[in-house]
Each structure stands twice: as C-alpha cells, then as structure tokens.
Scaffold this motif. Sequence first.
Motif, PDB file in Angstrom:
ATOM      1  N   LEU A 106       0.826  -1.204   0.000  1.00  0.00           N
ATOM      2  CA  LEU A 106       0.000   0.000   0.000  1.00  0.00           C
ATOM      3  C   LEU A 106       0.860   1.253   0.000  1.00  0.00           C
ATOM      4  O   LEU A 106       0.546   2.249  -0.673  1.00  0.00           O
ATOM      5  N   GLU A 107       1.980   1.205   0.731  1.00  0.00           N
ATOM      6  CA  GLU A 107       2.881   2.355   0.775  1.00  0.00           C
ATOM      7  C   GLU A 107       3.497   2.605  -0.587  1.00  0.00           C
ATOM      8  O   GLU A 107       3.635   3.749  -1.032  1.00  0.00           O
ATOM      9  N   ALA A 108       3.903   1.518  -1.259  1.00  0.00           N
ATOM     10  CA  ALA A 108       4.500   1.664  -2.583  1.00  0.00           C
ATOM     11  C   ALA A 108       3.470   2.205  -3.568  1.00  0.00           C
ATOM     12  O   ALA A 108       3.779   3.031  -4.430  1.00  0.00           O
ATOM     13  N   PHE A 109       2.238   1.740  -3.454  1.00  0.00           N
ATOM     14  CA  PHE A 109       1.148   2.197  -4.321  1.00  0.00           C
ATOM     15  C   PHE A 109       0.909   3.689  -4.115  1.00  0.00           C
ATOM     16  O   PHE A 109       0.761   4.450  -5.078  1.00  0.00           O
ATOM     17  N   LYS A 110       0.897   4.093  -2.874  1.00  0.00           N
ATOM     18  CA  LYS A 110       0.712   5.507  -2.542  1.00  0.00           C
ATOM     19  C   LYS A 110       1.872   6.338  -3.106  1.00  0.00           C
ATOM     20  O   LYS A 110       1.662   7.418  -3.673  1.00  0.00           O
ATOM     21  N   GLY A 111       3.093   5.833  -2.954  1.00  0.00           N
ATOM     22  CA  GLY A 111       4.260   6.534  -3.476  1.00  0.00           C
ATOM     23  C   GLY A 111       4.245   6.641  -4.993  1.00  0.00           C
ATOM     24  O   GLY A 111       4.660   7.656  -5.565  1.00  0.00           O
ATOM     25  N   LEU A 112       3.757   5.593  -5.644  1.00  0.00           N
ATOM     26  CA  LEU A 112       3.657   5.613  -7.100  1.00  0.00           C
ATOM     27  C   LEU A 112       2.690   6.696  -7.556  1.00  0.00           C
ATOM     28  O   LEU A 112       2.949   7.425  -8.520  1.00  0.00           O
ATOM     29  N   GLY A 113       1.573   6.809  -6.847  1.00  0.00           N
ATOM     30  CA  GLY A 113       0.604   7.850  -7.176  1.00  0.00           C
ATOM     31  C   GLY A 113       1.210   9.239  -7.072  1.00  0.00           C
ATOM     32  O   GLY A 113       0.962  10.108  -7.916  1.00  0.00           O
ATOM     33  N   GLN A 114       2.032   9.447  -6.056  1.00  0.00           N
ATOM     34  CA  GLN A 114       2.690  10.744  -5.900  1.00  0.00           C
ATOM     35  C   GLN A 114       3.643  11.002  -7.052  1.00  0.00           C
ATOM     36  O   GLN A 114       3.784  12.142  -7.529  1.00  0.00           O
ATOM     37  N   MET A 115       4.281   9.943  -7.544  1.00  0.00           N
ATOM     38  CA  MET A 115       5.196  10.076  -8.665  1.00  0.00           C
ATOM     39  C   MET A 115       4.455  10.521  -9.925  1.00  0.00           C
ATOM     40  O   MET A 115       5.009  11.206 -10.779  1.00  0.00           O
ATOM     41  N   TYR A 116       3.186  10.135 -10.039  1.00  0.00           N
ATOM     42  CA  TYR A 116       2.395  10.521 -11.212  1.00  0.00           C
ATOM     43  C   TYR A 116       2.313  12.042 -11.368  1.00  0.00           C
ATOM     44  O   TYR A 116       2.191  12.539 -12.496  1.00  0.00           O
ATOM     45  N   VAL A 117       2.347  12.750 -10.233  1.00  0.00           N
ATOM     46  CA  VAL A 117       2.259  14.213 -10.315  1.00  0.00           C
ATOM     47  C   VAL A 117       3.614  14.890 -10.115  1.00  0.00           C
ATOM     48  O   VAL A 117       3.809  16.025 -10.561  1.00  0.00           O
ATOM     49  N   ASP A 118       4.541  14.201  -9.459  1.00  0.00           N
ATOM     50  CA  ASP A 118       5.858  14.796  -9.233  1.00  0.00           C
ATOM     51  C   ASP A 118       6.744  14.722 -10.470  1.00  0.00           C
ATOM     52  O   ASP A 118       7.606  15.579 -10.669  1.00  0.00           O
ATOM     53  N   ASP A 119       6.559  13.703 -11.275  1.00  0.00           N
ATOM     54  CA  ASP A 119       7.377  13.504 -12.474  1.00  0.00           C
ATOM     55  C   ASP A 119       6.544  13.887 -13.693  1.00  0.00           C
ATOM     56  O   ASP A 119       5.562  13.226 -14.026  1.00  0.00           O
ATOM     57  N   GLU A 120       6.947  14.953 -14.367  1.00  0.00           N
ATOM     58  CA  GLU A 120       6.140  15.465 -15.480  1.00  0.00           C
ATOM     59  C   GLU A 120       6.015  14.469 -16.636  1.00  0.00           C
ATOM     60  O   GLU A 120       5.065  14.521 -17.413  1.00  0.00           O
ATOM     61  N   ARG A 121       6.967  13.528 -16.715  1.00  0.00           N
ATOM     62  CA  ARG A 121       6.876  12.513 -17.770  1.00  0.00           C
ATOM     63  C   ARG A 121       5.670  11.613 -17.528  1.00  0.00           C
ATOM     64  O   ARG A 121       4.920  11.284 -18.447  1.00  0.00           O
ATOM     65  N   PHE A 122       5.470  11.198 -16.273  1.00  0.00           N
ATOM     66  CA  PHE A 122       4.301  10.392 -15.927  1.00  0.00           C
ATOM     67  C   PHE A 122       3.022  11.205 -16.148  1.00  0.00           C
ATOM     68  O   PHE A 122       2.042  10.707 -16.712  1.00  0.00           O
ATOM     69  N   THR A 123       3.047  12.441 -15.662  1.00  0.00           N
ATOM     70  CA  THR A 123       1.860  13.294 -15.786  1.00  0.00           C
ATOM     71  C   THR A 123       1.441  13.439 -17.244  1.00  0.00           C
ATOM     72  O   THR A 123       0.252  13.299 -17.586  1.00  0.00           O
ATOM     73  N   LYS A 124       2.403  13.701 -18.102  1.00  0.00           N
ATOM     74  CA  LYS A 124       2.106  13.897 -19.519  1.00  0.00           C
ATOM     75  C   LYS A 124       1.503  12.649 -20.145  1.00  0.00           C
ATOM     76  O   LYS A 124       0.514  12.726 -20.886  1.00  0.00           O
ATOM     77  N   ASN A 125       2.083  11.493 -19.842  1.00  0.00           N
ATOM     78  CA  ASN A 125       1.578  10.248 -20.421  1.00  0.00           C
ATOM     79  C   ASN A 125       0.175   9.915 -19.940  1.00  0.00           C
ATOM     80  O   ASN A 125      -0.700   9.524 -20.720  1.00  0.00           O
ATOM     81  N   ILE A 126      -0.043  10.056 -18.633  1.00  0.00           N
ATOM     82  CA  ILE A 126      -1.344   9.703 -18.064  1.00  0.00           C
ATOM     83  C   ILE A 126      -2.421  10.683 -18.495  1.00  0.00           C
ATOM     84  O   ILE A 126      -3.550  10.291 -18.811  1.00  0.00           O
ATOM     85  N   ASP A 127      -2.072  11.959 -18.550  1.00  0.00           N
ATOM     86  CA  ASP A 127      -3.061  12.979 -18.896  1.00  0.00           C
ATOM     87  C   ASP A 127      -3.472  12.937 -20.367  1.00  0.00           C
ATOM     88  O   ASP A 127      -4.391  13.666 -20.774  1.00  0.00           O
ATOM     89  N   GLN A 128      -2.815  12.082 -21.157  1.00  0.00           N
ATOM     90  CA  GLN A 128      -3.281  11.898 -22.539  1.00  0.00           C
ATOM     91  C   GLN A 128      -4.659  11.241 -22.561  1.00  0.00           C
ATOM     92  O   GLN A 128      -5.398  11.357 -23.536  1.00  0.00           O
ATOM     93  N   PHE A 129      -5.022  10.572 -21.463  1.00  0.00           N
ATOM     94  CA  PHE A 129      -6.341   9.956 -21.373  1.00  0.00           C
ATOM     95  C   PHE A 129      -7.382  10.949 -20.876  1.00  0.00           C
ATOM     96  O   PHE A 129      -8.578  10.670 -20.930  1.00  0.00           O
ATOM     97  N   GLY A 130      -6.927  12.074 -20.382  1.00  0.00           N
ATOM     98  CA  GLY A 130      -7.845  13.098 -19.889  1.00  0.00           C
ATOM     99  C   GLY A 130      -7.089  14.060 -18.990  1.00  0.00           C
ATOM    100  O   GLY A 130      -6.384  13.623 -18.074  1.00  0.00           O
ATOM    101  N   GLU A 131      -7.202  15.334 -19.258  1.00  0.00           N
ATOM    102  CA  GLU A 131      -6.462  16.322 -18.474  1.00  0.00           C
ATOM    103  C   GLU A 131      -6.843  16.236 -16.994  1.00  0.00           C
ATOM    104  O   GLU A 131      -8.017  16.183 -16.645  1.00  0.00           O
TER     105      GLU A 131
END
Length: 248
Positions: free
Chosen positions: A204-229
Amino acid sequence: MQMRVKEVADLVGISVRTLHHYDEIGLLTPEETTEAGYRIYSPDNLEMLQQILSFKELGFPLKKISEIINDPSFDRQEALLLHKNMLLERRRRLDGIIATIDRTIQHSKGEIEMTDKEKFAGFDFGSNPYEQEARERWGDAAVDQSNEKIGKMPKSGQAALSEGMNEIYRKLAHLRGTSPQSEEAQAAIKEWYDFLNQIGNYSLEAFKGLGQMYVDDERFTKNIDQFGEGLAQFMCDAMIVFAESDKK
C-alpha cells in the motif's frame, strides 16, 4: 524461521529443481544441509533469493547474477532501488507507446489528426538514466540481455497488458470529475492496484508513493493525462485515499 526446499519452492512459485540447480552452481547455498540431505533455508537465504529473482526478471543471466551478488562491494539496498527505477522507467516508456498507438487508432478512424512527429512519440529508448547506471555497475552484456528479454515479450501478452491498462485508465478518466473518495473512484483505483500487483508487487505504501510520482514527475503526468487532463492528479489523490483507508 527456517524452511525446507519444498516450502521455499511453494512460497516463491519456482520448482524444487531450480533451487537445487542454484545450489549446485553456487548461486544460492542453503544455510544448512542435514545428514539426511535436506536443504534448510534461512531468512537471509530468502532475501538473497528475492534479489536473484529480481535480477533474473530484468534478464540477467545466472552467471552474471552470481558475479554481481558475490562481489564484496555489492549493496543489496542499492540494487533493489535501481531495479525499481529501471522497471518504472520501462513502464513509463511503454505507457507512452501505448498512448501513441491509441491515438494512431483514433487517427486511422478519422477521429483525430496526428503529425508525423506525434506518430513516433514514446518510441525513443536511448536515454534511460537508470539503464546507464546499471551498465556502469553491472556491465553492458547483462543490460543488453535484459533488454533482449523485454523485446521478446509475446505480442499477445503485450496486447492483453495494454488493453487491461487502457481500460482502467479510461474508466478513471471518466470518473476524474468526481471525488477521489467516492465509491466509484475507489472501486476503479482498486482495479488499478490489483492490476499492478498482477505484474509486480506493490505494498500500500508503494502504491501511494507511485501515485505521488504521477504528479511529481512530469513525464508520468504527460503520459497519463493523454487519457484526460487532470487524470494524473485524480489518480494520485484516489491512490492516497485507497492506501490510507485500507490500512485502517
């Protein structure tokens, strides 16, 4: 707690013959072998086995794994962190390629327009900083073999993985205007948690940390937000709620 070879095999999901082979080649020697010939494994043996399987998952040959883990300078914690970063980087790139393929399908149907440059977004595999670090630590041959293994993944497996991932992304994108705490959002984010644990091992901790990475790392943000801003932020918030709620 000490375990016999059959117990270790059942726990890990590998064969007894594999463990015997690791012992025979000096890769993983049991803590003790009884007079009756039973191999007894200690907690330290299990930790080393996890490390061996982590290297193996990345495509390292057994001979190279043995050289690495028996090197006096080997640092297990460092190796685990580097393994994690290499896998995350590969997943990021796969996410980008999958998103490009989805857009190309839409383009082929006449639903959107794509430039030639956009058609090749995500296909650059030449700048993985973690891969370079791995080459410096463990040698070119080991990393090349790892990349070859990934490249040989069956197309059917890639397609199933891609579709499962995209389906969850689309579901979450549809819900991103709702509260991350809503039942629908939490049910969808649980699907994401279960999906990730089919191809990896996320606490659960790793899952939570991964979610934070989605917004901390712009590469993740850009890829994920292609499905919806705003999807990356929504997933991050929902993953935090899920991880913290599930601990109670």
